[in-house]
Design an enzyme around this catalytic site. Structure first.
Site, PDB file in Angstrom:
ATOM      1  N   THR A  34      -4.570  14.405 -13.529  1.00 55.93           N
ATOM      2  CA  THR A  34      -5.702  14.337 -14.457  1.00 55.93           C
ATOM      3  C   THR A  34      -6.185  15.734 -14.830  1.00 55.93           C
ATOM      4  OG1 THR A  34      -8.059  13.776 -14.518  1.00 55.93           O
ATOM      5  CG2 THR A  34      -7.113  13.984 -12.363  1.00 55.93           C
ATOM      6  N   ASP A  35      -6.799  15.824 -15.999  1.00 49.99           N
ATOM      7  CA  ASP A  35      -7.389  17.121 -16.399  1.00 49.99           C
ATOM      8  C   ASP A  35      -8.575  17.486 -15.510  1.00 49.99           C
ATOM      9  OD1 ASP A  35      -9.187  15.185 -17.364  1.00 49.99           O
ATOM     10  OD2 ASP A  35      -9.278  15.997 -19.396  1.00 49.99           O
ATOM     11  N   GLU A  36      -9.084  16.494 -14.732  1.00 50.48           N
ATOM     12  CA  GLU A  36     -10.267  16.764 -13.912  1.00 50.48           C
ATOM     13  C   GLU A  36      -9.974  17.768 -12.797  1.00 50.48           C
ATOM     14  OE1 GLU A  36     -12.822  13.421 -13.076  1.00 50.48           O
ATOM     15  OE2 GLU A  36     -11.998  12.306 -14.764  1.00 50.48           O
ATOM     16  N   LYS A  82      -7.192  14.508  -6.207  1.00 51.13           N
ATOM     17  CA  LYS A  82      -6.065  14.592  -7.154  1.00 51.13           C
ATOM     18  C   LYS A  82      -5.464  16.001  -7.136  1.00 51.13           C
ATOM     19  CE  LYS A  82      -4.810  11.787  -9.699  1.00 51.13           C
ATOM     20  NZ  LYS A  82      -3.784  10.718  -9.527  1.00 51.13           N
ATOM     21  N   ALA A  94      -0.641   5.075  -8.681  1.00 49.41           N
ATOM     22  CA  ALA A  94      -1.551   4.461  -7.709  1.00 49.41           C
ATOM     23  C   ALA A  94      -2.584   5.475  -7.246  1.00 49.41           C
ATOM     24  CB  ALA A  94      -0.765   3.931  -6.512  1.00 49.41           C
ATOM     25  N   ASP A 139       0.865  -1.183   0.000  1.00 48.52           N
ATOM     26  CA  ASP A 139       0.000   0.000   0.000  1.00 48.52           C
ATOM     27  C   ASP A 139       0.904   1.236   0.000  1.00 48.52           C
ATOM     28  OD1 ASP A 139      -1.721   2.091   0.746  1.00 48.52           O
ATOM     29  OD2 ASP A 139      -2.876   0.810   2.108  1.00 48.52           O
ATOM     30  N   TYR A 198     -13.141  12.746  -6.079  1.00 46.06           N
ATOM     31  CA  TYR A 198     -11.974  12.212  -6.798  1.00 46.06           C
ATOM     32  C   TYR A 198     -11.079  13.352  -7.278  1.00 46.06           C
ATOM     33  CZ  TYR A 198      -9.299  10.738 -10.903  1.00 46.06           C
ATOM     34  OH  TYR A 198      -8.287  10.556 -11.819  1.00 46.06           O
ATOM     35  N   ASN A 248     -20.492  11.605 -24.945  1.00 45.64           N
ATOM     36  CA  ASN A 248     -20.637  10.215 -24.488  1.00 45.64           C
ATOM     37  C   ASN A 248     -21.562   9.412 -25.403  1.00 45.64           C
ATOM     38  OD1 ASN A 248     -19.025  10.853 -22.312  1.00 45.64           O
ATOM     39  ND2 ASN A 248     -20.752  11.228 -20.927  1.00 45.64           N
ATOM     40  N   VAL A 259     -26.536   5.339 -20.124  1.00 43.33           N
ATOM     41  CA  VAL A 259     -25.951   6.651 -20.436  1.00 43.33           C
ATOM     42  C   VAL A 259     -26.471   7.654 -19.410  1.00 43.33           C
ATOM     43  CG1 VAL A 259     -25.907   8.504 -22.153  1.00 43.33           C
ATOM     44  CG2 VAL A 259     -25.747   6.110 -22.881  1.00 43.33           C
ATOM     45  N   LYS A 313     -15.525   1.772 -16.163  1.00 39.33           N
ATOM     46  CA  LYS A 313     -15.400   3.055 -16.859  1.00 39.33           C
ATOM     47  C   LYS A 313     -16.169   3.018 -18.183  1.00 39.33           C
ATOM     48  CE  LYS A 313     -12.572   4.557 -13.658  1.00 39.33           C
ATOM     49  NZ  LYS A 313     -11.159   4.330 -13.605  1.00 39.33           N
ATOM     50  N   ALA A 331     -10.991  16.431  -6.412  1.00 38.11           N
ATOM     51  CA  ALA A 331     -10.456  17.243  -5.309  1.00 38.11           C
ATOM     52  C   ALA A 331      -9.238  16.558  -4.685  1.00 38.11           C
ATOM     53  CB  ALA A 331     -11.540  17.479  -4.261  1.00 38.11           C
TER      54      ALA A 331
HETATM   55  P1  NAD Z   1      -6.930   2.160 -12.071  1.00 34.71           P
HETATM   56  O1  NAD Z   1      -8.034   2.359 -11.087  1.00 34.71           O
HETATM   57  O2  NAD Z   1      -7.158   1.282 -13.259  1.00 34.71           O
HETATM   58  O3  NAD Z   1      -5.656   1.566 -11.317  1.00 34.71           O
HETATM   59  C1  NAD Z   1      -5.227   2.036 -10.074  1.00 34.71           C
HETATM   60  C2  NAD Z   1      -4.169   1.071  -9.533  1.00 34.71           C
HETATM   61  O4  NAD Z   1      -3.677   1.613  -8.296  1.00 34.71           O
HETATM   62  C3  NAD Z   1      -4.707  -0.334  -9.226  1.00 34.71           C
HETATM   63  O5  NAD Z   1      -3.786  -1.305  -9.686  1.00 34.71           O
HETATM   64  C4  NAD Z   1      -4.799  -0.364  -7.707  1.00 34.71           C
HETATM   65  O6  NAD Z   1      -4.624  -1.657  -7.157  1.00 34.71           O
HETATM   66  C5  NAD Z   1      -3.659   0.565  -7.326  1.00 34.71           C
HETATM   67  N1  NAD Z   1      -3.854   1.178  -5.992  1.00 34.71           N
HETATM   68  C6  NAD Z   1      -4.970   1.799  -5.534  1.00 34.71           C
HETATM   69  N2  NAD Z   1      -4.762   2.192  -4.264  1.00 34.71           N
HETATM   70  C7  NAD Z   1      -3.495   1.827  -3.921  1.00 34.71           C
HETATM   71  C8  NAD Z   1      -2.712   1.981  -2.760  1.00 34.71           C
HETATM   72  N3  NAD Z   1      -3.203   2.569  -1.663  1.00 34.71           N
HETATM   73  N4  NAD Z   1      -1.436   1.509  -2.768  1.00 34.71           N
HETATM   74  C9  NAD Z   1      -0.945   0.896  -3.868  1.00 34.71           C
HETATM   75  N5  NAD Z   1      -1.652   0.718  -5.006  1.00 34.71           N
HETATM   76  C10 NAD Z   1      -2.917   1.183  -5.029  1.00 34.71           C
HETATM   77  O7  NAD Z   1      -6.489   3.620 -12.508  1.00 34.71           O
HETATM   78  P2  NAD Z   1      -5.972   4.163 -13.931  1.00 34.71           P
HETATM   79  O8  NAD Z   1      -7.150   4.501 -14.762  1.00 34.71           O
HETATM   80  O9  NAD Z   1      -4.914   3.266 -14.439  1.00 34.71           O
HETATM   81  O10 NAD Z   1      -5.329   5.550 -13.473  1.00 34.71           O
HETATM   82  C11 NAD Z   1      -3.965   5.607 -13.072  1.00 34.71           C
HETATM   83  C12 NAD Z   1      -3.632   7.037 -12.686  1.00 34.71           C
HETATM   84  O11 NAD Z   1      -3.867   7.892 -13.799  1.00 34.71           O
HETATM   85  C13 NAD Z   1      -4.494   7.582 -11.549  1.00 34.71           C
HETATM   86  O12 NAD Z   1      -3.667   8.353 -10.711  1.00 34.71           O
HETATM   87  C14 NAD Z   1      -5.516   8.459 -12.243  1.00 34.71           C
HETATM   88  O13 NAD Z   1      -5.906   9.523 -11.410  1.00 34.71           O
HETATM   89  C15 NAD Z   1      -4.720   8.959 -13.427  1.00 34.71           C
HETATM   90  N6  NAD Z   1      -5.501   9.293 -14.642  1.00 34.71           N
HETATM   91  C16 NAD Z   1      -6.376   8.387 -15.175  1.00 34.71           C
HETATM   92  C17 NAD Z   1      -7.047   8.691 -16.343  1.00 34.71           C
HETATM   93  C18 NAD Z   1      -7.995   7.715 -16.992  1.00 34.71           C
HETATM   94  O14 NAD Z   1      -8.636   8.070 -17.995  1.00 34.71           O
HETATM   95  N7  NAD Z   1      -8.094   6.483 -16.530  1.00 34.71           N
HETATM   96  C19 NAD Z   1      -6.849   9.931 -16.966  1.00 34.71           C
HETATM   97  C20 NAD Z   1      -5.936  10.843 -16.394  1.00 34.71           C
HETATM   98  C21 NAD Z   1      -5.263  10.490 -15.237  1.00 34.71           C
HETATM   99  P1  TYD Z   2     -15.805   7.701 -16.771  1.00 32.06           P
HETATM  100  O1  TYD Z   2     -15.305   6.639 -17.683  1.00 32.06           O
HETATM  101  O2  TYD Z   2     -16.281   7.329 -15.410  1.00 32.06           O
HETATM  102  O3  TYD Z   2     -14.649   8.815 -16.710  1.00 32.06           O
HETATM  103  P2  TYD Z   2     -14.687  10.318 -16.064  1.00 32.06           P
HETATM  104  O4  TYD Z   2     -15.931  10.509 -15.315  1.00 32.06           O
HETATM  105  O5  TYD Z   2     -13.493  10.282 -15.149  1.00 32.06           O
HETATM  106  O6  TYD Z   2     -14.541  11.237 -17.216  1.00 32.06           O
HETATM  107  O7  TYD Z   2     -17.013   8.456 -17.491  1.00 32.06           O
HETATM  108  C1  TYD Z   2     -16.827   9.088 -18.738  1.00 32.06           C
HETATM  109  C2  TYD Z   2     -18.128   9.774 -19.080  1.00 32.06           C
HETATM  110  O8  TYD Z   2     -19.152   8.789 -19.306  1.00 32.06           O
HETATM  111  C3  TYD Z   2     -18.655  10.678 -17.985  1.00 32.06           C
HETATM  112  O9  TYD Z   2     -19.245  11.834 -18.567  1.00 32.06           O
HETATM  113  C4  TYD Z   2     -19.724   9.843 -17.306  1.00 32.06           C
HETATM  114  C5  TYD Z   2     -20.259   8.975 -18.441  1.00 32.06           C
HETATM  115  N1  TYD Z   2     -20.748   7.636 -18.061  1.00 32.06           N
HETATM  116  C6  TYD Z   2     -22.016   7.206 -18.461  1.00 32.06           C
HETATM  117  O10 TYD Z   2     -22.761   7.940 -19.122  1.00 32.06           O
HETATM  118  N2  TYD Z   2     -22.434   5.968 -18.080  1.00 32.06           N
HETATM  119  C7  TYD Z   2     -21.656   5.131 -17.333  1.00 32.06           C
HETATM  120  O11 TYD Z   2     -22.113   3.998 -16.995  1.00 32.06           O
HETATM  121  C8  TYD Z   2     -20.354   5.569 -16.956  1.00 32.06           C
HETATM  122  C9  TYD Z   2     -19.452   4.682 -16.142  1.00 32.06           C
HETATM  123  C10 TYD Z   2     -19.932   6.827 -17.348  1.00 32.06           C
END
Ligand code: NAD
Ligand code: TYD
Length: 339
Positions: free
Chosen positions: A125-127, A157, A82, A59, A153, A252, A209, A192, A155
């Site tokens: 993240t851009d969020e 980040k 992580a 962890d 989430y 979406n 949706v 997702k 906040a």
């Molecule tokens: P994910 O949820 O698929 O994977 C997260 C990983 O982190 C998992 O393997 C989980 O086991 C591990 N983890 C969680 N808590 C932990 C802890 N306390 N200690 C050790 N490991 C831990 O996430 P992802 O989509 O691969 O995102 C990775 C990073 O990129 C994140 O920081 C996310 O904020 C950022 N990000 C994601 C996206 C996206 O579109 N998915 C976009 C921009 C930035």
């Molecule tokens: P998501 O993949 O959760 O990424 P993020 O919210 O971090 O951008 O969602 C992408 C978009 O899709 C978001 O506008 C929420 C929407 N969404 C749905 O409409 N239905 C769903 O079941 C999910 C998971 C997301």
């Protein structure tokens, strides 16, 4: 060069490990991951026997465990993927988001200070910028856009990003931050949008949706994100933030329709459900800084990337069937039934 990749059993972290092992065959990669619901050891199967790879289950909030890895490995670089990463789960319960995303980041940076490191890279993240209005397509997030978060989430980040910059200014830690738009590609956890719609479409289940489906995200193929991070590690300036995105904005509903079309399904599975609380309207990245300074440009067109992703889910059914047959079902029921 020894690189610790935290969160490497998740979606982007695993793709980054594969990318680094094939593009930098002399690097040693250590994956440190807690294996939460989002982490899958089976994802890392193809590299488990690679001599340059080691997996450690830990962890990032566990100071002793993190320090033990630093002590053993004396890493040059740490890339922190992580995190708790799903907005909907953060709305249900913010607590673990604050501990992992903020305190975990602190623990990792404290170890970097104690043992010394060439570079700490925070995957953000851009969020963190909040959202943009739907009727102003001329507006984009730049690195100067103020942080203005909407969900627990984002906040958490943003809190981590501020802490990373504080460690740079106060302690002189060599840090960089990347803020990327929505990724898609292989090994994306089925909660997702894109993988959820692919899996539900294949199962003939409703495609939920949120709201009217008009929210816009800026989608980037995961490998393009990995390349950008690699470039930042090599050439990025300490203390800098780099936005990563491909000018690929999609509503979406249009993505869901495309998935139905690629899979040869009608649109009758599309079901409009109650909107997400605080739902961000539009994300759109201005990537000119990383383009001008580091020469990065996205390489995968959305139509090609989506096709590759769908093909991956078709050929790797065992990977996602295993996930959706476990606790995921409870999450799905709680989140989507009677919505
Ligand atoms: P994910 O949820 O698929 O994977 C997260 C990983 O982190 C998992 O393997 C989980 O086991 C591990 N983890 C969680 N808590 C932990 C802890 N306390 N200690 C050790 N490991 C831990 O996430 P992802 O989509 O691969 O995102 C990775 C990073 O990129 C994140 O920081 C996310 O904020 C950022 N990000 C994601 C996206 C996206 O579109 N998915 C976009 C921009 C930035
Ligand atoms: P998501 O993949 O959760 O990424 P993020 O919210 O971090 O951008 O969602 C992408 C978009 O899709 C978001 O506008 C929420 C929407 N969404 C749905 O409409 N239905 C769903 O079941 C999910 C998971 C997301």
């Amino acid at each position: 060069m020894t690189v610790i990749v935290t969160g490497g059993a998740g979606f982007i972290g695993s793709n980054f490990i594969f990318y680094m092992l094939s593009n930098h065959p002399c690097h040693r990669i250590i994956c440190l991951d807690k294996l939460t619901y989002a982490g899958n050891l089976s994802t890392l199967e193809p590299v488990m026997n690679n001599d340059n790879f080691r997996f450690v289950k830990a962890d990032i909030c566990d100071r002793a465990a993190v320090e033990a890895v630093f002590n053993d490995e004396r890493p040059d670089i740490l890339v922190n993927f992580a995190a708790e990463s799903h907005v909907d789960r953060s709305i249900d319960d913010p607590s673990v988001f604050l501990s992992t995303n903020i305190l975990g980041t602190q623990t990792l940076m404290d170890a970097c200070r104690k043992f010394g490191i060439r570079r700490y890279h925070q995957v953000s993240t851009d969020e963190v910028y909040g959202d943009l209005p739907l009727d102003r397509p001329d507006l984009f997030f730049t690195e100067q856009t103020p942080l203005h978060t909407s969900s627990p989430y984002s906040a958490s980040k943003a809190g981590a990003d501020l802490l990373v910059l504080a460690y740079h200014r106060t302690y002189g830690l060599d840090v960089t931050i990347s803020r990327c738009s929505n990724n898609y590609g292989p090994y994306h956890f089925p909660e997702k949008l894109i993988p959820l719609m692919i899996v539900n479409c294949l199962k003939g289940k409703p495609l939920p949706v949120y709201g009217e489906g008009k929210n816009v995200r800026d989608w980037l193929y995961v490998e393009d994100h990995c390349k950008a991070i690699d470039l930042i590690l090599q050439k990025g300036r300490a203390g800098e933030v780099y936005n990563i995105g491909g000018h690929n904005e999609m509503r979406n509903i249009d993505i869901v329709r495309l998935i139905c079309k690629y899979l040869g399904k009608g649109e009758e599975l599309i079901t409009y459900v109650a909107d997400r609380k605080g739902h961000d309207l539009r994300y759109a990245i201005d990537p000119s800084k990383i383009h001008k300074e580091l020469g990065w440009l996205p390489e995968t067109k959305f139509s090609d990337g989506l096709r590759k992703t769908i093909d991956w889910y078709l050929s790797n059914q065992a990977w996602w069937e295993d996930i959706i047959s476990g606790d995921y079902q409870l999450y799905y029921e709680k989140h989507y039934s009677n919505r």
